[in-house]
Scaffold this motif. Structure first.
Motif, PDB file in Angstrom:
ATOM      1  N   SER A 708     -38.360  88.162  71.724  1.00 20.20           N
ATOM      2  CA  SER A 708     -38.874  87.734  70.421  1.00 20.20           C
ATOM      3  C   SER A 708     -39.517  86.357  70.502  1.00 20.20           C
ATOM      4  N   GLN A 709     -38.892  85.428  71.236  1.00 17.68           N
ATOM      5  CA  GLN A 709     -39.448  84.086  71.343  1.00 17.68           C
ATOM      6  C   GLN A 709     -40.770  84.072  72.099  1.00 17.68           C
ATOM      7  N   GLU A 714     -42.168  94.446  70.014  1.00 19.55           N
ATOM      8  CA  GLU A 714     -41.637  95.796  70.203  1.00 19.55           C
ATOM      9  C   GLU A 714     -40.446  95.778  71.152  1.00 19.55           C
ATOM     10  N   GLU A 715     -40.596  95.071  72.279  1.00 19.96           N
ATOM     11  CA  GLU A 715     -39.473  94.970  73.220  1.00 19.96           C
ATOM     12  C   GLU A 715     -38.286  94.277  72.572  1.00 19.96           C
ATOM     13  N   ALA A 716     -38.564  93.234  71.788  1.00 18.90           N
ATOM     14  CA  ALA A 716     -37.489  92.498  71.125  1.00 18.90           C
ATOM     15  C   ALA A 716     -36.702  93.402  70.184  1.00 18.90           C
ATOM     16  N   ARG A 741     -28.271  88.191  62.748  1.00 20.61           N
ATOM     17  CA  ARG A 741     -28.969  86.911  62.677  1.00 20.61           C
ATOM     18  C   ARG A 741     -30.151  86.888  63.653  1.00 20.61           C
ATOM     19  N   ALA A 742     -29.959  87.476  64.850  1.00 24.55           N
ATOM     20  CA  ALA A 742     -31.059  87.558  65.814  1.00 24.55           C
ATOM     21  C   ALA A 742     -32.185  88.446  65.281  1.00 24.55           C
ATOM     22  N   LEU A 743     -31.818  89.543  64.594  1.00 25.18           N
ATOM     23  CA  LEU A 743     -32.837  90.415  64.007  1.00 25.18           C
ATOM     24  C   LEU A 743     -33.588  89.701  62.884  1.00 25.18           C
ATOM     25  N   ALA A 744     -32.876  88.878  62.114  1.00 24.96           N
ATOM     26  CA  ALA A 744     -33.548  88.108  61.067  1.00 24.96           C
ATOM     27  C   ALA A 744     -34.624  87.209  61.676  1.00 24.96           C
ATOM     28  N   ALA A 745     -34.273  86.501  62.760  1.00 23.92           N
ATOM     29  CA  ALA A 745     -35.254  85.626  63.412  1.00 23.92           C
ATOM     30  C   ALA A 745     -36.419  86.438  63.971  1.00 23.92           C
ATOM     31  N   ALA A 746     -36.124  87.583  64.557  1.00 22.28           N
ATOM     32  CA  ALA A 746     -37.180  88.402  65.157  1.00 22.28           C
ATOM     33  C   ALA A 746     -38.142  88.937  64.100  1.00 22.28           C
ATOM     34  N   TRP A 747     -37.583  89.441  62.994  1.00 23.88           N
ATOM     35  CA  TRP A 747     -38.475  89.949  61.941  1.00 23.88           C
ATOM     36  C   TRP A 747     -39.246  88.818  61.281  1.00 23.88           C
ATOM     37  N   ARG A 750     -42.206  88.214  63.211  1.00 31.19           N
ATOM     38  CA  ARG A 750     -43.190  89.280  63.020  1.00 31.19           C
ATOM     39  C   ARG A 750     -43.891  89.171  61.670  1.00 31.19           C
ATOM     40  N   GLY A 751     -43.395  88.253  60.820  1.00 31.49           N
ATOM     41  CA  GLY A 751     -44.033  88.052  59.520  1.00 31.49           C
ATOM     42  C   GLY A 751     -43.448  88.878  58.399  1.00 31.49           C
TER      43      GLY A 751
END
Length: 911
Positions: A708-709, A714-716, A741-747, A750-751
């Motif tokens: 994600s960073q 997609e991989e994230a 929490r990691a999914l929150a940062a990833a999404w 993604r905007g």
């Protein structure tokens, strides 16, 4: 800061090398520098840069270049009536220093002139005005090279007046080939040949030159050259050196044919020679095959004329595989007979021989080269006592007592720099071939690591193969290709093996284990763990290896040249398998458990996941506080990554996984995104071999975060969804909360802020259920952030203030900094720009103290916006310029480009 024209203009030499920008901008600087201190008109600058037909916008472009140079050079480029001038100290420009030294030399006596001209010529580092292309630059370059030739000829003329001759032949041979029709060069060459006893060659050179002058120019040699020719025919005493009854010894072997580079080392030897108050002793140390003898002989031939009473040379065979080192009595016998003592008059015992030797040379100016010395005791009886003598000692061992008792200057020889290595291959193979096979040359230099003997061996192989074939063979065979079955002196492994003869068995074992330990370098605590030795014995072994020039110490770290390390690894294979494996287990455990301690100091609120206990006798390195932990992780980062890779090969899967865990916080702080990705990919592979299912879900979560960073969404998402699914399957609520929490940062990246908010709220609910106040604060901050992103400022502010209170209550400065950054965003969004700057400033202070360089860049980036909104353009410029520099250092190209656009949009700076 120094402006280099004689071999460069592409950068400024000083504490920091500065990029001078486009080629035309470099040309502007060169055009000012050659006339430093004088005003150069804009029209003349345009003509120097673009010639007689400048483009339409040339004047505007030139003024832009001048403005940039003014900023780059801290105001040294100054606007004056009639044009521009470069106002710097004359000593800051090597061309001006060169010219001044040449002028001073012409007014000095011969001895002073020789020294001044050498200083002037030493300023030349290659072709003048490198990287500057224009018609004016080409003409200026030719003019400067003519000045170089004039200075070289002036020096040769002085040396000839001082009695030199034979020692000048090699250099004049090359100069004569470069300037075949220059009569001054020809005259010098003829005199040098004549004094070397090669009168026939001197006269033949005159005949050849006369024929070329007639054929090509239709003229005869000038009067000056004809006079030199006649005096050689007449054997004029002014052109012939007188000989005493006992000829001065001339024992130097031939000048090394392909010697290149070593400018710094030659300069240090020159500096030592300048001190004439006592006998000058320089001890050149380094590993076998590193080029010690070549350096000594090259310098000796360069300065042979400074020693009119002769040169003594002996190979003391300190590291010969088949013979014992030469006894000092034997060496003195050879020296005394060379100095005219009849063999039957040489005293029998060492002290008497040494006393007679010193008496004979007490008032002489003599050069003594003691090559391949083993010990200081072997050298001490051979040292002169008179101040007119100079001694060069080469050896693999650091001759400590020679330094302490006799004031020797130690000069350690390392591998050649890349440019020097390329020059060596060009000398051996020809410049055309090196230029034609440039990529293969670069690979050969990398594979040889600048090691002179290795480069020489590869050049020998290249006689019958293309350089690409030699590089491929070296890449595949390594040290095997650098061996020679019949000539040990031409085999790198054999040459290095001679250094081991004087080591104890324990020291040889340590040497072998250092060849297989992970990482580019190491420290004493790590070596103690590797070897299982007490710290004092490990230190003694390292000192012995350092004295033998097999390891190099820099501050508290020990390193090996890559080829020495490769040889050490071959000796490690002579050790029993269980000894090698036990050593690797110990050193891996040392790094793992020290890294775990460091990670705990950096983030005491992070969940503690202790690995298996370390092997017996392994003691992690003590780290007193978070600052020490951060310093240790920074210093050992490359080694820790290498340790993880080595653990994977050895099948120590728990070490692979736990190192990824221990390094993750550090990777986040320093912005090592690719390293984090590689570490967690290895950890995920290792988790398949570990019994705890939580290791797999955590590996997926952290790997997803790493993807994600890097904005590879997609991989994230795939890895994060797998992590969540596994955590749900195993009813692991803690891991579910972390993953949400990691999914929150990833999404969010993604905007999709609404989807990110949903995951943040899930995380907050779970952390509250689990009674984890610090993690609850992190989740509160995440909810606050995404509430602000979705336009709900009140909810955002409430959640972030609640998070800030919890972080401060539980002394979590990292979380406090994150929340202050969020509050800065919220206040800027709602128009309270002063409060926004205040929050950002507090966050910045905390993140700097924590060494959180990655987030420091983000805060600086954000901080510029409220400054801009307040009309504080210069303050915005300052923080964005610092952010830009950090983004570039961290490889964050998109962020850097965005900040660059903001800077370009700012109003121009007032002058």
């Amino acid at each position: 800061m120094e402006l280099v024209l004689l071999g460069g203009i592409a950068a400024l030499a000083g504490d920091t090398a500065l990029d001078l920008g486009p080629a035309r901008q470099r040309c502007v600087l060169a055009a000012l520098a050659v006339d430093a201190g004088r005003v150069v008109s804009v029209d003349r600058l345009m003509q120097r840069v673009w010639g007689d037909e400048p483009p339409l916008r040339a004047r505007a472009t030139l003024l832009n270049y001048l403005s940039r140079l003014r900023l780059l050079l801290d105001g040294a480029v100054v606007r004056r009536p009639g044009g521009y001038t470069l106002e710097v100290e004359r000593s800051d420009i090597d061309l001006l220093r060169f010219r001044e030294l040449c002028v001073r030399a012409r007014a000095a006596d011969d001895r002073q002139a020789e020294a001044l001209l050498r200083q002037a010529l030493d300023l030349w580092q290659g072709e003048a005005l490198t990287g500057v292309e224009s018609e004016w630059a080409a003409a200026e370059r030719n003019r400067l090279h003519q000045q170089l030739l004039d200075a070289e000829c002036d020096l040769t003329e002085v040396q000839l007046r001082l009695g030199h001759g034979e020692d000048l032949v090699a250099a004049l041979t090359a100069r004569s080939g470069q300037w075949p029709l220059d009569e001054r060069v020809a005259a010098h060459f003829m005199l040098a040949l004549h004094r070397a006893g090669r009168t026939a060659d001197a006269l033949a050179h005159f005949r050849q030159l006369r024929e070329r002058l007639v054929d090509e120019l239709g003229t005869d040699p000038g009067a000056a050259l004809q006079e030199v020719h006649q005096r050689i025919l007449d054997n004029d005493p002014a052109h012939t050196r007188s000989s005493p009854e006992t000829p001065a010894p001339r024992q130097l072997p031939g000048r090394p044919r392909w010697f290149t580079g070593r400018g710094t080392e030659l300069a240090r030897l020159d500096e030592a020679l300048a001190d004439g108050s006592t006998v000058v002793i320089s001890a050149i140390g380094g590993a076998g095959g590193i080029g010690k003898t070549w350096l000594a002989l090259h310098w000796a031939h360069q300065h042979a004329g400074r020693f009119p009473d002769g040169q003594l040379f002996i190979d003391l065979r300190g590291f010969n595989p088949t013979e014992q080192p030469v006894a000092p009595e034997t060496a003195l016998f050879g020296f005394l007979t060379a100095l005219g003592v009849a063999p039957n008059r040489v005293p029998p015992d060492l002290d008497a021989r040494s006393a007679l030797y010193r008496s004979l040379i007490a008032d002489r100016r003599l050069l003594v080269v003691l090559d391949n010395a083993a010990t200081a005791d072997q050298v001490a009886p051979l040292l002169p006592g008179g101040p007119g003598c100079t001694v060069l000692v080469t050896g693999r061992s650091v001759l400590a007592s020679l330094i302490d008792r006799h004031g020797a200057r130690h000069l350690r020889l390392d591998a050649l720099a890349r440019t020097e290595a390329r020059a060596l291959l060009a000398a051996r193979l020809g410049t055309r071939r090196v230029a034609a096979e440039s990529d293969a040359v670069d690979e050969l230099i990398d594979l040889c690591g600048g090691y002179p003997l290795a480069l020489a061996i590869t050049a020998r192989h290249a006689a019958d193969h293309t350089l690409a074939e030699v590089a491929a063979e070296l890449r595949d065979l390594g040290l095997e290709m650098l061996d020679h079955s019949t000539d040990p002196g031409a085999s790198l492994s054999a040459v290095l093996s001679w250094s081991l003869r004087r080591l104890t068995g324990e020291h040889r074992t340590v040497f072998g284990l250092l060849g297989i330990t992970p990482g580019p370098d190491t420290t004493l605590p790590a070596v103690a763990a590797l070897t299982g030795l007490p710290s004092a014995r490990a230190r003694k072994a390292l000192s012995a290896l350092e004295e033998a020039s097999l390891v190099e110490r820099r501050d508290d770290r020990y390193a090996m040249h890559d080829l020495i390390r490769a040889y050490a690894a071959t000796t490690a294979h002579d050790l029993p398998d269980d000894v090698r494996q036990a050593a690797l287990v110990r050193v891996m455990d040392f790094y793992l458990h020290t890294a775990q301690t460091a990670d705990r100091l950096l983030d005491p609120h992070r969940r503690l996941l202790p690995p298996d206990p370390p092997a017996d006798s392994v003691r992690p390195h003590p780290l007193p506080d978070a600052a020490a932990a951060l310093d240790w992780l920074q210093a050992e980062h490359a080694t820790l990554l290498a340790t993880q890779r080595a653990a994977l090969v050895l099948g120590r899967h728990h070490v692979v996984w736990y190192l990824a865990w221990a390094l993750d916080n550090f990777h986040q702080r320093r912005g090592h995104r690719l390293d984090a990705l590689a570490a967690w990919q290895a950890a995920l592979d290792a988790a398949a071999h570990l019994p705890d299912p939580a290791t797999r879900s955590r590996a997926h979560r952290n790997l997803g975060n790493a993807w994600s960073q890097l904005n590879l969404h997609e991989e994230a998402t795939r890895h994060l969804n797998q992590a969540l699914a596994q955590a749900v399957r195993h009813h692991d609520l803690v891991e579910q909360a972390h993953t949400h929490r990691a999914l929150a940062a990833a999404w969010g990246r993604r905007g999709d802020d609404q989807r990110a908010m949903d995951h943040a709220r899930h995380a907050l609910d779970l952390h509250r259920t689990l009674d984890q106040p610090v993690l609850e604060a992190e989740a509160l901050n995440a909810v606050g952030w995404f509430a602000a992103r979705t336009g709900d400022a009140d909810t955002a502010r409430d959640h972030c203030h609640a998070a800030l209170a919890l972080h401060r209550q539980h002394h979590n400065p990292a979380g406090e900094a994150n929340t202050l950054d969020s509050l800065g965003f919220i206040e800027h969004l709602t128009g309270d720009h002063h409060q926004a700057v205040n929050h950002y400033h507090q966050a910045l202070t905390l993140r700097r103290a924590l060494g959180y360089a990655y987030r420091v860049a983000d805060t600086l980036d954000s901080m510029g916006r409220p400054h801009l909104a307040l009309g504080q353009h210069e303050r915005a410029r300052e923080v964005w310029e610092e952010a830009l520099e950090l983004y570039r250092e961290q490889g964050r190209d998109e962020d850097a480009a965005r900040v660059r656009r903001r800077l370009d949009a700012l109003p121009p700076t007032r002058t």
